[in-house]
Each structure stands twice: as C-alpha cells, then as structure tokens.
Design an enzyme around this catalytic site. Structure first.
Site, mmCIF file in Angstrom:
data_model
loop_
_atom_site.group_PDB
_atom_site.id
_atom_site.type_symbol
_atom_site.label_atom_id
_atom_site.label_comp_id
_atom_site.label_asym_id
_atom_site.label_seq_id
_atom_site.Cartn_x
_atom_site.Cartn_y
_atom_site.Cartn_z
ATOM 1 N N ASP A 224 20.805 32.025 23.606
ATOM 2 C CA ASP A 224 21.295 33.406 23.504
ATOM 3 C C ASP A 224 22.811 33.485 23.374
ATOM 4 O OD1 ASP A 224 18.675 34.025 23.884
ATOM 5 O OD2 ASP A 224 18.926 35.136 25.754
ATOM 6 N N CYS B 201 9.665 34.506 29.294
ATOM 7 C CA CYS B 201 8.858 35.459 28.529
ATOM 8 C C CYS B 201 7.588 35.848 29.288
ATOM 9 C CB CYS B 201 8.498 34.877 27.163
ATOM 10 S SG CYS B 201 9.939 34.199 26.310
HETATM 11 C C1 LIG Z 1 11.747 39.149 30.925
HETATM 12 C C2 LIG Z 1 12.046 38.454 29.636
HETATM 13 C C3 LIG Z 1 11.071 38.372 28.659
HETATM 14 C C4 LIG Z 1 11.350 37.748 27.450
HETATM 15 N N1 LIG Z 1 10.359 37.689 26.508
HETATM 16 C C5 LIG Z 1 10.602 37.066 25.338
HETATM 17 C C6 LIG Z 1 9.587 36.965 24.359
HETATM 18 O O1 LIG Z 1 8.462 37.452 24.544
HETATM 19 N N2 LIG Z 1 9.876 36.327 23.195
HETATM 20 C C7 LIG Z 1 11.095 35.756 22.969
HETATM 21 O O2 LIG Z 1 11.304 35.158 21.916
HETATM 22 N N3 LIG Z 1 12.085 35.825 23.893
HETATM 23 C C8 LIG Z 1 11.864 36.463 25.063
HETATM 24 N N4 LIG Z 1 12.854 36.518 26.010
HETATM 25 C C9 LIG Z 1 14.176 35.943 25.677
HETATM 26 C C10 LIG Z 1 14.215 34.448 25.938
HETATM 27 O O3 LIG Z 1 13.774 34.204 27.230
HETATM 28 C C11 LIG Z 1 15.646 33.960 25.736
HETATM 29 O O4 LIG Z 1 15.992 34.149 24.387
HETATM 30 C C12 LIG Z 1 15.810 32.483 26.080
HETATM 31 O O5 LIG Z 1 15.449 32.247 27.408
HETATM 32 C C13 LIG Z 1 17.258 32.056 25.857
HETATM 33 O O6 LIG Z 1 17.468 30.752 26.302
HETATM 34 P P1 LIG Z 1 18.883 30.315 26.892
HETATM 35 O O7 LIG Z 1 18.756 28.887 27.249
HETATM 36 O O8 LIG Z 1 19.949 30.746 25.964
HETATM 37 O O9 LIG Z 1 19.075 31.210 28.189
HETATM 38 P P2 LIG Z 1 18.229 31.225 29.523
HETATM 39 O O10 LIG Z 1 16.822 30.828 29.254
HETATM 40 O O11 LIG Z 1 18.487 32.541 30.159
HETATM 41 O O12 LIG Z 1 18.884 30.093 30.417
HETATM 42 C C14 LIG Z 1 20.243 30.113 30.760
HETATM 43 C C15 LIG Z 1 20.416 29.449 32.109
HETATM 44 O O13 LIG Z 1 21.785 29.091 32.270
HETATM 45 C C16 LIG Z 1 22.148 29.289 33.608
HETATM 46 N N5 LIG Z 1 23.607 29.432 33.690
HETATM 47 C C17 LIG Z 1 24.359 30.476 33.230
HETATM 48 N N6 LIG Z 1 25.664 30.240 33.451
HETATM 49 C C18 LIG Z 1 25.740 29.035 34.065
HETATM 50 C C19 LIG Z 1 26.821 28.259 34.557
HETATM 51 N N7 LIG Z 1 28.076 28.676 34.450
HETATM 52 N N8 LIG Z 1 26.543 27.072 35.158
HETATM 53 C C20 LIG Z 1 25.268 26.643 35.269
HETATM 54 N N9 LIG Z 1 24.198 27.333 34.821
HETATM 55 C C21 LIG Z 1 24.437 28.519 34.218
HETATM 56 C C22 LIG Z 1 21.409 30.569 33.978
HETATM 57 O O14 LIG Z 1 21.273 30.664 35.382
HETATM 58 C C23 LIG Z 1 20.082 30.393 33.258
HETATM 59 O O15 LIG Z 1 19.102 29.831 34.099
HETATM 60 C C24 LIG Z 1 12.615 37.152 27.228
HETATM 61 C C25 LIG Z 1 13.605 37.210 28.223
HETATM 62 C C26 LIG Z 1 13.319 37.853 29.416
HETATM 63 C C27 LIG Z 1 14.388 37.900 30.485
#
Ligand SMILES: Cc1cc2nc3c(=O)[nH]c(=O)nc-3n(C[C@H](O)[C@H](O)[C@H](O)COP(=O)(O)OP(=O)(O)OC[C@H]3O[C@@H](n4cnc5c(N)ncnc54)[C@H](O)[C@@H]3O)c2cc1C
Length: 441
Positions: free
Chosen positions: A279, A45
């Site tokens: 997500d 974020c």
């Molecule tokens: C620029 C930006 C700004 C944002 N701002 C906000 C905000 O202000 N407020 C808010 O609430 N949310 C915000 N978000 C959204 C928030 O960051 C996401 O909702 C959150 O990070 C989701 O967490 P996650 O663990 O599902 O995915 P992520 O944090 O994306 O982590 C997933 C990880 O899994 C890894 N991965 C994927 N597939 C594999 C695999 N097969 N093997 C090993 N590793 C793997 C990826 O490389 C990644 O590092 C923002 C997102 C972005 C990109």
C-alpha cells in the site's frame, strides 16, 4: 550468490510475502523482518468476515507465527519492533523494541519497505469508537461486542471495508446504521451502479443517511450535522487511511505529498538498495500511461514476488503495472471494476458502452441480471475501464476484462472473445461480446 543482510519493514501482506519469496530464491541471505504490532501475516481481508462469524475461528486468520517462519523458512521475525528511522547512507535502521522499551540499530545491505497504511481516526475520545485495520483492532471490536451487550452499531464511512463490516454486523444479528459524509459511496465503483447497495440496505430496513456527519459524541449519544441525535452501543469509523511513512521522513527516500513512495517497475525507490511494496508504494497502470495507486492485496503480493526476483539477480522480471481490479460483496450483490479510476477518465477522449442482461441463458433457472459497462478511448479504441454489478457472474466478467486490459485490448477485440458457453454459465454471445458489438462504429 553472495550472502546479504536483508531487512524487511512490516510482516503482513507485502512484508512477509517479500521475505518468503526472497528466501525461495536465495537460501543463504540473512533475512530479518521488523513488525511493530503483535501479529504477523494475518489475513486483513478476512477480518470483517471473522467479526461476522463467517470465518469460524481466529486461528484461521493467523496461519503464521515467528517460530513457524523461523522453522520453515529460516527468517527472523521480530514482533513489537518498530522501525523508527532509516539512515540510507550508513544503511542502518533504528528500531524501537516495544517489549523492552529499548532502541537498537541494525545494518542492512538491502531494505524492503512494506509498512502499509493505517486507518484515519476521528477526533472523538470515547472507548466505544473503533477502526478496523489489524488483529488488535479486530480483537478489540470482538471483545467489546461480547462484553458490552452491543446491539446498535453506527458505521461511519461507506468505503468497501465499512460496507463489508456493515454486512457482517447485520449477519451477526446486530443492528447497524450507516452514515456517510457525501453521496459518493464505494468510490471505486461508478456511482449509479452503487444503487444496488442502497437497495440492499432498503430491503433489510437497515437505516442509512448520506450527506451526514457526526459532530459530537457524548457517552453513547451521537449528534449529527443534520441535527439528529441517536444512541449507539458502538461506533466503527472507516474514513480513509494514511501511509505509515513518518519514520522515513529524514531518510532521503522520495515520497509524494501524501507520504506514499513512488517506485519504478522494479519496486526500487530513489535510494539504491531500498525497495518499497504494498500500500505504501505508488506505481503505474499497465494499459495506459498514467500513475496508479492501487492499495489492495494483489499488488502487495505481486510486488513481493518482483522484489525477490530483483534481489536474486533477475532484473528482467519487472512489474508491468496495475489494471486496478477490485471487487466487493454486499449482501446478495457483487460490485466490481477494473481499469483506471473514474477520476482518471478525464485524461481521455472516451466513450462508454453498456449492457444489462441475464448472467446466463434466460430459460435456465436462477438467472439474475448483470449490468456491465466498459469505457474506451475513442481514438485508439483501447479499453480504459470496466465496471459490473449483479448477483452472480460479475467476478467472471471483470476478471476477463482485466485480462483484456492487461493485453491492451480494444473494445472491438471483445467481439472475438470466445466464451466457455453452456446454458447455466453464459450465452453463446456473452455480455462481454455484446459490449464489443454495441460499440461497433
Ligand atoms: C479490513 C480490511 C479488509 C481488506 N479487504 C481486502 C480485500 O478484500 N481485497 C484486497 O485486495 N485488499 C483488501 N484489503 C487491503 C489489503 O489488506 C492491503 O492492500 C494489504 O494488506 C497491503 O499490504 P501491506 O504489506 O502494504 O500492508 P499491511 O498488510 O497493512 O502490513 C503493513 C505492516 O507494517 C507494519 N508497520 C508499519 N510501520 C512499521 C514500522 N515503522 N516498523 C515496523 N512495522 C511497521 C504494520 O504494523 C503492518 O502490520 C483489506 C484491508 C483491510 C484493513
């Protein structure tokens, strides 16, 4: 508690937090986190604000390393290790170690999936076209700006990440232009309330065109659907995301038609011992009986906490559901909403009530207007959704209304909301109260 082998996929918001929360409750288990990229636990974020030089140093976005995680929490994080397949019968993950180009297998008792989503890419092969999702993207953008004397930046798409990026590019001294393929910008908000975004662009003479698409990129020359041809030093597209779930295709884990994983209130998938958070997971709303997909940071953190409780043997700690709270800053304005998505309102016989008033007592300096609205079910009078825009006091109103929805409040309950009042902060009859009074039959 028996010692278990726990594997987590993804080492950022949902993954690293799950691992850490599991360790908090379970000192014994063997926890390994596989992450396909080069960094862990970075602050997604914060990335736009780092690119805008608002966050002073890159290190502030990267508070954790595998070494620190091992030292502090006894959790093994393997970077550049991509899980390429999951055998849910044998309980084995197949992992590609990108550092040695080898494939290894690892057995799990419990698997937690938090692979998130990736930015959709436009089909143009030019070196100055970027997307923003992770540290590598951020470094690439920063590096390109500093080494190519970038001035003119084209932003394609008008979701919240593009808007944050645009503001930060502008504040950094670059000249951004925004194009978006339809008139529906910042889709989490009521469209009429997005007028604040356009007026902020106009106030700074920042060019934007809606119903506009890129049709060709030839070197630095960009041709648009409208026939306009312009030169840009750099292009950043923000045209949606797609789930990182291809590696699960033969796993037997149920996914929806887009590739997201439906989970229950314990974040369990359809396969025993496999959880999904962040997500990638779809869940349900808390205040109404509808499915919800809210791919934002709060859900990833809450999911991680619930999964840890489940694994620690506390089945009663369950996820009650989303209300869908979200917020974005755009220059001097804040836009926020909570509750069901606009498209979900069609499931209800609903009414809308709105107020526009100063955020605090009119006679107190620096008063600015807040436009606040709420949608409620006409029969049950339950709150369904709320949205607000203004220069201050927006976050407070939306957070309060989120809490109201969390407790399934009705529009009438808002008359009884007791506000913490003094002239610099609100009114003896706050905007939230006024919504309730206005909706009286
Ligand atoms: C620029 C930006 C700004 C944002 N701002 C906000 C905000 O202000 N407020 C808010 O609430 N949310 C915000 N978000 C959204 C928030 O960051 C996401 O909702 C959150 O990070 C989701 O967490 P996650 O663990 O599902 O995915 P992520 O944090 O994306 O982590 C997933 C990880 O899994 C890894 N991965 C994927 N597939 C594999 C695999 N097969 N093997 C090993 N590793 C793997 C990826 O490389 C990644 O590092 C923002 C997102 C972005 C990109």
């Amino acid at each position: 508690m028996t010692k278990q082998k726990i594997i987590v996929v993804g080492a950022v918001a949902g993954g690293a937090t799950s691992a850490s929360q599991i360790r908090r409750l379970d000192p014994e288990s063997d926890i390994t986190v596989y992450e396909k990229d080069r960094h862990m636990s970075f602050a997604n974020c914060g990335l736009p604000y780092y690119l805008g030089n608002v966050v002073a140093s890159r290190e502030q976005l990267l508070p954790m390393t595998p070494e620190k995680f091992k030292d502090k929490k006894n959790i093994t994080v393997k970077l550049q290790h991509e899980v390429i397949a999951v055998d849910t019968e044998q309980q084995i993950v197949k992992v590609k170690d990108h550092t040695t180009d080898t494939i290894i297998e690892d057995h799990y008792d419990i698997l937690v999936l938090s692979p998130g989503a990736r930015a959709r890419r436009l089909n143009f092969d030019v070196p100055h076209l970027f997307t923003l999702r992770n540290m590598e993207d951020t470094d690439a953008i920063e590096n390109y700006i500093t080494t190519h004397n970038v001035q003119r930046v084209l932003l394609i798409g008008a979701g919240y990440v593009s808007l944050e990026l645009l503001e930060n590019m502008y504040e950094r001294g670059l000249s951004p232009t925004l194009v978006h393929r339809s008139e529906a910008i910042n889709k989490l908000m009521d469209q009429d309330m997005n007028k604040a975004i356009l007026s902020e662009l106009d106030a700074r003479n920042i060019p934007y065109r809606l119903n506009e698409e890129v049709t060709a990129i030839d070197g630095h020359t960009v041709t648009f659907k409208s026939g306009t041809v312009e030169d840009y030093d750099m292009i950043i597209s923000g045209v949606g995301v797609q789930p990182n779930s291809e590696f699960l295709q033969s796993s037997g884990i149920t996914m929806d038609d887009k590739g997201y994983i439906p989970v229950n209130e314990r974040f369990q998938t359809n396969i025993p011992n496999v959880y999904a958070v962040g997500d990638i997971a779809t869940n349900h709303y808390r205040h109404v009986d509808l499915p919800a997909h809210v791919p934002l940071a709060w859900g990833a953190h809450r999911g991680a906490s619930v999964v840890a409780e489940q694994i620690a043997g506390n089945p009663d700690v369950v996820f009650e559901g989303f209300v869908g709270a979200n917020i974005v800053k755009f220059f001097d304005y804040t836009l926020a909403s909570t509750g069901v998505a606009l498209t979900d309102l069609e499931n209800f016989d609903y009414a809308m009530v709105e107020v526009e008033n100063g955020t605090h007592a009119g006679y107190y300096p620096n008063n600015t207007s807040v436009h606040l609205r709420a949608y409620y079910d006409k029969q049950t009078r339950r709150l369904l959704r709320a949205a607000a825009v203004g220069q201050s006091g927006v976050d407070k109103r939306i957070d309060v209304l989120s809490m109201a929805m969390m407790h399934r409040a009705t529009i009438d309950d808002l008359t009884a909301f007791e506000v913490a009042y003094a002239p610099p902060y609100s009114h003896p009859k706050d905007l939230i109260n006024m919504l309730g009074y206005k909706a009286r039959p």
